[in-house]
Every structure is written in C-alpha cells, then in structure tokens.
Design a protein around this motif. Structure first.
Motif, PDB file in Angstrom:
ATOM      1  N   ILE A 284      -2.326   4.181   1.200  1.00  0.00           N
ATOM      2  CA  ILE A 284      -1.339   5.167   0.640  1.00  0.00           C
ATOM      3  C   ILE A 284      -1.217   5.971   1.398  1.00  0.00           C
ATOM      4  CG2 ILE A 284      -1.254   6.877  -1.195  1.00  0.00           C
ATOM      5  CD1 ILE A 284      -1.284   3.628  -1.678  1.00  0.00           C
ATOM      6  N   HIS A 285      -2.212   5.672   2.842  1.00  0.00           N
ATOM      7  CA  HIS A 285      -1.571   7.189   3.507  1.00  0.00           C
ATOM      8  C   HIS A 285      -1.083   6.791   4.609  1.00  0.00           C
ATOM      9  CE1 HIS A 285      -2.810  10.578   6.612  1.00  0.00           C
ATOM     10  NE2 HIS A 285      -2.954   9.704   7.280  1.00  0.00           N
ATOM     11  N   ALA A 286      -0.844   5.615   4.855  1.00  0.00           N
ATOM     12  CA  ALA A 286       0.261   4.890   5.849  1.00  0.00           C
ATOM     13  C   ALA A 286       1.644   4.973   4.802  1.00  0.00           C
ATOM     14  CB  ALA A 286      -0.359   3.228   5.933  1.00  0.00           C
ATOM     15  N   MET A 287       0.905   4.969   3.952  1.00  0.00           N
ATOM     16  CA  MET A 287       2.384   4.255   3.303  1.00  0.00           C
ATOM     17  C   MET A 287       3.421   5.828   2.877  1.00  0.00           C
ATOM     18  SD  MET A 287       2.948   3.594  -1.324  1.00  0.00           S
ATOM     19  CE  MET A 287       2.554   5.594  -2.036  1.00  0.00           C
ATOM     20  N   ARG A 288       2.170   7.176   3.439  1.00  0.00           N
ATOM     21  CA  ARG A 288       2.538   8.803   3.043  1.00  0.00           C
ATOM     22  C   ARG A 288       2.892   8.332   4.529  1.00  0.00           C
ATOM     23  NH1 ARG A 288       0.333  11.292  -0.829  1.00  0.00           N
ATOM     24  NH2 ARG A 288       1.017  10.615  -2.877  1.00  0.00           N
ATOM     25  N   ASN A 289       3.067   8.332   5.189  1.00  0.00           N
ATOM     26  CA  ASN A 289       3.589   8.346   6.521  1.00  0.00           C
ATOM     27  C   ASN A 289       5.009   7.659   7.030  1.00  0.00           C
ATOM     28  OD1 ASN A 289       1.565  10.496   7.685  1.00  0.00           O
ATOM     29  ND2 ASN A 289       0.118   8.375   7.816  1.00  0.00           N
ATOM     30  N   ASN A 290       4.899   6.772   5.994  1.00  0.00           N
ATOM     31  CA  ASN A 290       6.044   5.368   5.954  1.00  0.00           C
ATOM     32  C   ASN A 290       5.814   4.214   6.821  1.00  0.00           C
ATOM     33  OD1 ASN A 290       8.638   5.386   4.643  1.00  0.00           O
ATOM     34  ND2 ASN A 290       9.674   5.741   6.525  1.00  0.00           N
ATOM     35  N   SER A 291       4.632   4.671   7.172  1.00  0.00           N
ATOM     36  CA  SER A 291       4.751   2.994   8.434  1.00  0.00           C
ATOM     37  C   SER A 291       4.268   1.511   7.161  1.00  0.00           C
ATOM     38  CB  SER A 291       2.860   3.278   8.777  1.00  0.00           C
ATOM     39  OG  SER A 291       2.445   2.326   8.938  1.00  0.00           O
ATOM     40  N   LYS A 292       5.904   0.903   7.374  1.00  0.00           N
ATOM     41  CA  LYS A 292       4.625  -0.025   5.917  1.00  0.00           C
ATOM     42  C   LYS A 292       4.035  -1.525   6.720  1.00  0.00           C
ATOM     43  CE  LYS A 292       7.651  -4.663   5.462  1.00  0.00           C
ATOM     44  NZ  LYS A 292       9.204  -5.698   5.822  1.00  0.00           N
ATOM     45  N   ASN A 293       3.945  -0.976   7.791  1.00  0.00           N
ATOM     46  CA  ASN A 293       2.582  -2.147   8.406  1.00  0.00           C
ATOM     47  C   ASN A 293       1.793  -1.408   8.149  1.00  0.00           C
ATOM     48  OD1 ASN A 293       5.120  -4.145   9.622  1.00  0.00           O
ATOM     49  ND2 ASN A 293       4.931  -3.081  11.125  1.00  0.00           N
ATOM     50  N   GLY A 294       0.382  -0.360   8.396  1.00  0.00           N
ATOM     51  CA  GLY A 294      -0.062   0.393   8.202  1.00  0.00           C
ATOM     52  C   GLY A 294      -0.426   0.164   6.610  1.00  0.00           C
ATOM     53  N   LEU A 295       0.570  -0.051   6.182  1.00  0.00           N
ATOM     54  CA  LEU A 295       0.730   0.177   3.952  1.00  0.00           C
ATOM     55  C   LEU A 295       0.392  -1.573   4.041  1.00  0.00           C
ATOM     56  CD1 LEU A 295       1.052   0.842   0.924  1.00  0.00           C
ATOM     57  CD2 LEU A 295       3.328   0.214   1.377  1.00  0.00           C
ATOM     58  N   MET A 296       1.019  -2.272   5.138  1.00  0.00           N
ATOM     59  CA  MET A 296       0.811  -4.162   4.799  1.00  0.00           C
ATOM     60  C   MET A 296      -0.773  -4.226   4.869  1.00  0.00           C
ATOM     61  SD  MET A 296       2.773  -6.311   4.499  1.00  0.00           S
ATOM     62  CE  MET A 296       4.575  -7.159   4.092  1.00  0.00           C
ATOM     63  N   PHE A 297      -1.123  -3.924   6.662  1.00  0.00           N
ATOM     64  CA  PHE A 297      -2.826  -4.185   7.369  1.00  0.00           C
ATOM     65  C   PHE A 297      -3.547  -3.837   5.737  1.00  0.00           C
ATOM     66  CE2 PHE A 297      -5.703  -2.677   9.508  1.00  0.00           C
ATOM     67  CZ  PHE A 297      -6.592  -4.137   9.966  1.00  0.00           C
ATOM     68  N   TRP A 298      -3.298  -1.919   5.539  1.00  0.00           N
ATOM     69  CA  TRP A 298      -4.436  -1.750   4.901  1.00  0.00           C
ATOM     70  C   TRP A 298      -4.423  -1.981   3.482  1.00  0.00           C
ATOM     71  CZ3 TRP A 298      -8.573   0.027   7.691  1.00  0.00           C
ATOM     72  CH2 TRP A 298      -8.978   0.169   8.719  1.00  0.00           C
ATOM     73  N   THR A 299      -3.533  -3.080   2.485  1.00  0.00           N
ATOM     74  CA  THR A 299      -3.761  -3.304   1.599  1.00  0.00           C
ATOM     75  C   THR A 299      -4.684  -4.409   1.665  1.00  0.00           C
ATOM     76  OG1 THR A 299      -1.448  -2.255   1.468  1.00  0.00           O
ATOM     77  CG2 THR A 299      -2.271  -3.660  -0.524  1.00  0.00           C
ATOM     78  N   ILE A 300      -4.035  -5.620   2.708  1.00  0.00           N
ATOM     79  CA  ILE A 300      -4.533  -6.558   2.695  1.00  0.00           C
ATOM     80  C   ILE A 300      -5.903  -6.588   2.533  1.00  0.00           C
ATOM     81  CG2 ILE A 300      -4.525  -8.612   4.444  1.00  0.00           C
ATOM     82  CD1 ILE A 300      -1.603  -8.566   4.642  1.00  0.00           C
ATOM     83  N   ILE A 301      -6.098  -6.200   3.705  1.00  0.00           N
ATOM     84  CA  ILE A 301      -8.331  -5.588   3.471  1.00  0.00           C
ATOM     85  C   ILE A 301      -8.652  -4.947   2.194  1.00  0.00           C
ATOM     86  CG2 ILE A 301      -9.732  -4.226   5.597  1.00  0.00           C
ATOM     87  CD1 ILE A 301      -8.623  -5.716   6.732  1.00  0.00           C
ATOM     88  N   THR A 302      -8.125  -4.367   1.540  1.00  0.00           N
ATOM     89  CA  THR A 302      -8.112  -4.094   0.676  1.00  0.00           C
ATOM     90  C   THR A 302      -8.433  -5.431  -0.660  1.00  0.00           C
ATOM     91  OG1 THR A 302      -6.856  -1.856   0.329  1.00  0.00           O
ATOM     92  CG2 THR A 302      -8.138  -2.733  -1.923  1.00  0.00           C
TER      93      THR A 302
END
Lengths: 648, 201
Positions: free
Chosen positions: B83-101
């Motif tokens: 969600i932090h990555a999402m707030r920074n508007n980083s699609k890849n970050g959101l994707m990455f951390w969600t997959i890890i989750t």
C-alpha cells in the motif's frame, strides 16, 4: 434416492399443492411468453439496481409469503378448533408451525420492512439511490432464492419440523433425520448473507448520503429507526451465521457441537440462537416504530412529540436488545442470579418503549387528526401493542415465567407484539407510501373493510390464547382431549382467524381494485406530508430528485411548503449520474440457490460442481468496471415539467 | 453517486463512492469481528469437552504454529509495503509487494493444511469431539478467509496489470489490504487464546 423419496407423497393436501404449484408455474411462464414480456421482465426488474423497484419486489415477495404463512396459520387453527380432530397428523402439524414461524419472521416481516426501507429511505434523506445499488439487488435475490428454497421443502424432500427455534438435540440428525432441517440451516444461511449486506448498505447510505443540512437530529424518525435496525443487523446476524454453520456441520458432516454424547452442548445452540433471535425481534419492530412515527405526525398535522427522546429510546432499545436473550430459557437450568439479571434487563426495555408510546399519544394530543387508513392502523397499534408489551413484562419475571413458559400465553404475547408492531405497521406503511411507489392511492373505502376485519379478527384469534395458556395449554400441541375447558376458546380463536384472513383478502382485493380504478391525478403530495420523499414527483422518477434538496430543519418538506420553496430552477439542473443494470446479482442469487439445494440433499459432488456458478458470478462482478451513465439535463427538464408545469 | 474529487487525500479516498465503499468495508469487518467472536466464544465453551479424544496440548506442535505466525505477520508487513508503494504511485512496487504477500499467505496455508493432516493422523478429526469441532471450525474459518483473500487479491493483480493504479484499483487494493490485516489480527487471537492457552492450561 428414489423419486417418491424426493417428492413428498401420501398426503392429499400436499399432492394438491404440488399440482397447484406446477400449474401456476406453467401458467406464469405461458402468460409472460404470451404477453412477450420476458425482455421487459429481465431489463426492468430482474437486472434492476433501482432501490424503488427492488423495494417493490421485496414487498411483492413479502405479500406472497404472508399468504403462505397465513395458510399455515389457518391450518393450525382449523386443526385445534375442536378436540381430537384428525385434519392434520402430529408430523404435519409440526411442519406447519415450523414453517409458519420461519416464514412469517424471516420471509414476510423482514422483506416487507426492508422493502419499505428500500423504497423510502433514499427518498427520505434526499439521495438518488442507496450506497451500493448492485449489492442491494444481490441482497434481494439472495433473500428471494432463500425464500423459494425454504418454501419448496414441503413438496420436495419434506419440511423442517423442529420449530422455528429448532432447538437441539431435537433438530439434530439423530431425532430429525431427513432433509427437512437441512432446508432450515441452508435457506436461512443464504437469506442471512443478503440481510447482512442490506444492513451494511443502509448504514453507509444513511451515514454518508443524507442531503446537505440534514444533521443527525434532523433525520426523519423512520430513517433513524432504519439506521439503528441496520446496526443491530450487523451486530446480530453474524451470530446466527455461525449458529447455522454449526447446525449444518452437525447435520451434514457429523460434528458434535450440540450433541452431548461427544462433548457438544445443546445449550450452545439456544444461547447463539437467541443472541441473534432476540435482537431480531427489534430488527423487525424498530422500522415499524419509525413508520408509525411518520404516519402519526403526518395525519395529526403536528411534528413528532419528543423527537429527541424518541431517538434516545430507539438507541436504548437497540442496546438493551443485546442483553436479554436468556429470558427465552429461564426454565432451562440457569441459576437464580442469572435469571434475575436478565429479568431486570428485560423489564428495562419497557422503559424506552413506554417513552415511545407516550410520545405517540402526545403527538396525537390536540392534533387535527385525519382518520386515513394509514392512521387507523397506527391508532389500532397503540392499544394492541400495549397488551403485547404488558404481557411481555409479565413473562419477563423469571419466577412467574415458570408458569407461562412454553404455554399458549407466550404464543398470544408474541403475536400481540409482532402483529400490531410489525404487520399493522407494514399495512400503515403500504397505505401511506403506496402512491410513492405506484402513483395512486389504495381505496380508503375497501381499506376500511381490510382494517376492521383484520383488527377484529386479530383480537378474536389471539386474545383467547392468553386464557387457554393460563389454563395450562402448552404451545405446539397438535390436538387435545375434550373436557379441558379449551375447546370454547380455541373454537372462538379459529373463527377469528377466518375473519383475519378475510381482512387479508380485502387487502388483496383493494390492490386489484385500486390498480384498475383508483384516480391517478393525485399530485406529488397526496397526504400533505412532512418529509422529503414527497418533495419530488409521485411516483418518484428513477433519478429521485432533479436537484438534491437542502435541509434546514426537521420535517423539511413541511417547512418548504410553508415558505413556498418547493419550486425548481432550470439553472439548477445538472446531468444526473445513475448506476447501470447488472446481471450478476440475480445470477449469483440463483447460483447460491442451486448450491444450497444440493447441500440440502447432501449431494456434495453436485454442490461442489455447481459452486463454480458462484465463483463465475463473483469474478464477473470483480471485473465489472461499468461506471453507469448520465441522464442529460434535457431529459430531466422534460420529466420535471411533466408534473411541475413550468420551471422557474 | 457523484464523482467529486478532492486532491488532498490519498487516491482511494478521492471519490464519494470510494469513501462509501471503504466505510462499508469497515462495517463489514465489524460484522466479521462478531462472527469470529462467536467462533471464539463457542470454542471457549467447548474446548474442555474432549469426550475421550485428544486434548489440545497433546497434539499442538508449537514450532509449526510459530512458523505460521511469522509467515502471516510478515505478510501483513509486506502488505503494508504494497500500500505504501501504491501511495507512491509505483505500479511495479505494488505488484511486487502484493505478490510477496500472497506467497507468504500461500506458505501459511501450506503449513496450516499440513498441521490439519497431522491432527487427523493423531486421531483428532472434526467429528471427534466438541473440542475438535470448535477448533477446526474456528481455524478453518480463518483459513478459508485467507484462501478467499489469496484468490481475490490475485484477481486484483490481473486488474492492476491491465489498468494500472486508478482511483478504482487503488480503492480495491486498499480494501483488500484492510481485509488482509484483519485476518492477521484474528490470527494473533487464535495464536494466543487457542494455541498458547491450550499449551499452558
């Protein structure tokens, strides 16, 4: 499983129903095909997300269920009208009092009230729809499918027969084999999901979508009671969800939640059931209180007396409703101190309820009362409900309850609470808001027949039950011997039930007559009402309000009329955003119904395969990015001119 | 229903409809709290009714439960990073951390299923006693929630890949994250009041 196990056979009454159901289904399908209305049904009703149409479907289903539950009631009254009758056998009688109770509470009272809430609440708070229109449609279809699933039990597989409370160990597999009680567990689970969604939907709607200026203490009373009811739904229904899940596991998968032999505890069911079941009583009765408040204020031409105390009473009732569940089983082995605590909390509920009764009476005082049908129902409610309430306080005293427990006295008590408290309110609400739904009034003249027959019949039916109860007749007895002194009372009661049924018939005739002959030119405000739902056209347009009204005080429409501010400026019109219709709610509803049906019969492979339907529905819903559409200003202007004449 | 936008709040809060969805989900979580409270209360009523079957501390393997706990708690942390990555508007970050989750979630499920198989071998099935019925239902309901969450969030990932971070997808991820954290909270209660209490009492 052979076919004659699948269908219920061997009872002429049920055979006749099977044939009648088959013919009605064929007839309906033929009729719709003949009239070429399938497409219309699909696009205007089955896929609709309009809260007004969903409300109307709820009410229609509620009326149907009222008929079904009513027939059950009449059959019980016929069976007990004379001693030693053989009209129904014990098994059939057990099934009928079970389905009567479940249907009247969960499939009649609930949809009627939720239906009226659906129609009225968004209009009353000046909103264009509920917060989640598609979820609202899903709630309806889950309820409807569950109702159908439950109702089909008496012709396919056999009805549940352990009472609407379905106490264990009786309701367990050991003592109630067969699929009957599976229907109870599964159908109510499906309906419960829908109800929970409704609760969440209405909380968010009322919290977030009120017209500008409508602060908490300027909310109409019906909106307040609906909000509080929704909160109770969210707090209480998950308990029932768990209880039903345990029941399902016990019955279908051989677990031991409620069977003593392997360490289960039947009292766990009782506690969970009533932890939901008692708040459920307030879930149905609070919106009804709200409706009476609106109707009484309107037809006494006064603002509601003691508005604030009314609000605090409703909230107080909601709070206390969670703390009284043990009073349903005082006699089942609690210590005296536990019983005392619950005795006190139960009696405390009489205080806020009494406050409300006096508020209604003071609203009437010095009012210019108009005896319209809606008002008549509200006036009849007060004394009848008070009888129910006072006998409730008698039952609340634990020591005395040992005398009344599970007697007809109790049955009479809760019918005196629920019929005036809920059914009278639904009738009042139907007469009052009927024009809002359909654009014409129900006939006041036929309505008088409906009113007097039903109210007199109601008292004739249930008043004698107090006396046979005090004479020792326990509830759920399918027959009795001569010479106990009951037959006079029960014969009387049976006649009363026919009078009450005649009242219901008068309502049905009234609906038919009014559809055909009632005048349509009634304006937008036929009752000279006080709240916002009457500030727009009658029947309400699909967008509800061309311009969202602004609220400065309680009874805002009354205020607007006084100040002459009911007009609409052309410059105020802006395109209105509307949600699109959706097929997923009805699809999901049916999918849940199919899976539920297979689970009832414990056909697990089929249940697993068909649950793909549920998954498809959920996935389709998640990938649906439809953002609705806008109604252009020209269309709004045209529709508004049609009833307002010229715009300013 | 109108789409008022206000720029000073996070993306997922910018429309009225989104605000209502989030509030609605919080209320739903309230209902979930009632649901799990009922499951817990029933468990406390039935936990000593073992009817001759196994008792909790005879079958619990605290080491495995501890691993499950770390997997799920870590997944909650990575979900926060998503969600932090999402707030920074980083699609890849959101994707990455969600997959890890989700991977942590799958690991948790793997451990839990093994744990259940172990219990069944020990002679503790859901049909054994009042205790096992309440135990498996409480744990199973939580596990079913985790499974549902994994499928749901996987579907959201497809939507994210197709549409990027928009007001709607941001709202969906935010709500899913609330759900995921909630399951974590429930697990903490399960860990404490089922396993630890079961080991001690």
């Amino acid at each position: 499983m052979s076919l004659d196990e699948f269908f219920v056979t061997g009872d002429p009454l049920i055979l006749a129903s099977q044939i009648a159901i088959g013919l009605t289904m064929i007839g309906l399908i033929a009729l719709v095909t003949y009239l070429k209305r399938w497409k219309w049904l699909w696009s205007e009703w089955f896929t609709t997300v309009d809260h007004k149409k969903i409300g109307i479907m709820y009410i229609l289903a509620g009326v149907l269920m009222f008929f079904r539950g009513g027939v059950d009631g009449l059959m019980m009254k016929a069976q007990t009208s004379r001693p030693n009758l053989e009209f129904l056998d014990a098994q059939h009688y057990d099934e009928i009092f079970t389905t009567h109770g479940v249907i009247m509470i969960l499939f009649m009272a609930m949809p009627m009230l939720i239906g009226i809430m659906n129609v009225v609440i968004p209009l009353q708070i000046g909103a264009r729809d509920v917060a989640f229109p598609k979820l609202n449609a899903l709630s309806f279809w889950l309820f409807f499918v569950a109702a159908m699933l439950f109702n089909v039990s008496f012709v396919i597989g056999g009805s549940p027969d352990a009472g609407w409370t379905s106490y264990f160990p009786l309701a367990g597999k050991e003592f109630t084999p067969g699929v009957g009680n599976n229907y109870y567990a599964i159908a109510l689970q499906i309906a419960g999901i829908g109800t929970l969604a409704t609760g969440i939907n209405f909380i968010v709607t009322i919290v977030k979508m009120r017209a500008p200026g409508m602060t908490w203490m300027k909310m109409p009373m019906f909106t307040w009671t609906s909000l509080v009811t929704s909160i109770i739904i969210v707090a209480a229904f998950p308990i029932f969800t768990v209880a039903l899940a345990y029941m399902t596991l016990d019955r279908l998968f051989g677990t031991h939640f409620f069977t003593v032999a392997a360490g289960g505890d039947p009292m766990l069911w009782l506690n969970l059931f009533w932890l939901w079941g008692h708040p459920e009583v307030y879930i149905v009765v609070l919106p009804a209180f709200g409706m009476f408040s609106e109707v009484i204020a309107t037809f006494a031409r006064k603002n509601l007396y003691g508005y604030k105390s009314m609000v605090f009473s409703v909230v107080g009732i909601a709070f206390l409703s969670m703390l009284v569940w043990v009073h349903h089983f005082y006699t089942m082995g609690n210590s005296a101190s536990v019983n005392t605590v619950f005795s006190l909390t139960t009696m405390m509920i009489a205080i806020p309820t009494g406050v409300k009764i006096f508020n209604w009476l003071f609203t009437l005082r010095k009012g210019r009362i108009e005896f319209s049908n809606a008002m008549l129902w509200s006036l009849a409610f007060i004394p009848c409900f008070t009888i129910g309430g006072v006998t409730g306080v008698m039952l609340a005293m634990a020591a005395a309850d040992y005398q009344y427990h599970n007697t007809m006295f109790l049955v009479a008590h809760f019918h005196y609470v629920l019929i005036p408290g809920v059914v009278f309110a639904v009738f009042a609400g139907l007469y009052y808001w009927w024009p809002k739904m359909f654009g014409f009034k129900l006939s006041e003249k036929i309505g008088k027949w409906h009113f007097w027959l039903f109210v007199i019949g109601f008292n004739l039916t249930f008043m004698p039950m107090f006396f046979v109860g005090l004479d020792g007749m326990s509830r759920r007895m399918y027959t009795y011997s001569e010479g106990l002194g009951w037959e006079g009372w029960l014969g009387f009661s049976a006649v009363g039930s026919i009078v009450m049924a005649a009242g219901f018939a008068a309502l049905c005739y009234n609906i038919y007559w009014s559809f055909r002959y009632a005048p349509r030119d009634i304006g937008n405000d036929p009752w000279n009402a006080r709240t916002l739902e009457w500030a727009t056209a009658t029947p309400a347009p699909h967008y509800n309000f061309a311009k969202i009204p602004e609220v400065t005080r309680l009874d805002p429409y009354w205020d607007m009329k006084k100040k002459g501010e009911t007009g609409l400026k052309k410059s105020d019109l802006k395109p209105v955003h509307m949600p699109s219709n959706s097929w997923t709610p009805i699809f999901l509803g049916v999918a849940f119904g199919v899976v539920g049906f297979f689970l009832v019969f414990e056909w697990f492979t089929l249940a697993i395969i068909s649950s793909i339907g549920i998954i498809i529905g959920l996935v389709a819903n998640s990938f649906d990015y439809d953002e609705g559409y806008h109604i252009p200003v020209e269309e709004l202007e045209e529709e508004e001119r049609a009833w307002r004449g010229d715009l300013k | 229903m109108t789409a008022h936008t206000s720029a000073n709040v996070p993306l997922e809060y910018q429309t009225n409809q989104n605000q209502m969805n989030i509030l609605g989900f919080w209320i739903f979580l309230g209902a979930e709290i009632v649901l799990f409270s009922t499951l817990f209360a029933s468990y406390f009523v039935l936990e000593h009714n073992t009817a001759g079957g196994p008792v909790g501390h005879e079958i619990f393997i605290l080491k495995d439960v501890l691993i499950e706990t770390f997997l799920l708690l870590t997944s909650s942390f990575t979900c926060g990073l998503a969600i932090h990555a999402m707030r920074n508007n980083s699609k890849n970050g959101l994707m990455f951390w969600t997959i890890i989750t989700l991977l942590f979630g799958l690991g948790f499920l793997y451990m839990e299923i093994n744990e259940f198989i172990h219990y069944i071998h020990e002679g503790a099935t859901i049909q054994t006693s009042g205790f096992t019925a309440a135990f498996f239902t409480l744990l199973g309901t939580h596990g079913a929630h985790v499974s549902f969450g994994i499928v749901w969030i996987a579907l959201l990932l497809i939507q994210l890949a197709k549409r990027g971070i928009t007001q709607v997808t941001a709202r969906k991820f935010f709500i899913a994250s609330l759900y995921w954290h909630f399951l974590d909270v429930v697990w903490i209660f399960i860990f404490t009041f089922v396993y630890l209490k079961g080991m001690v009492m």
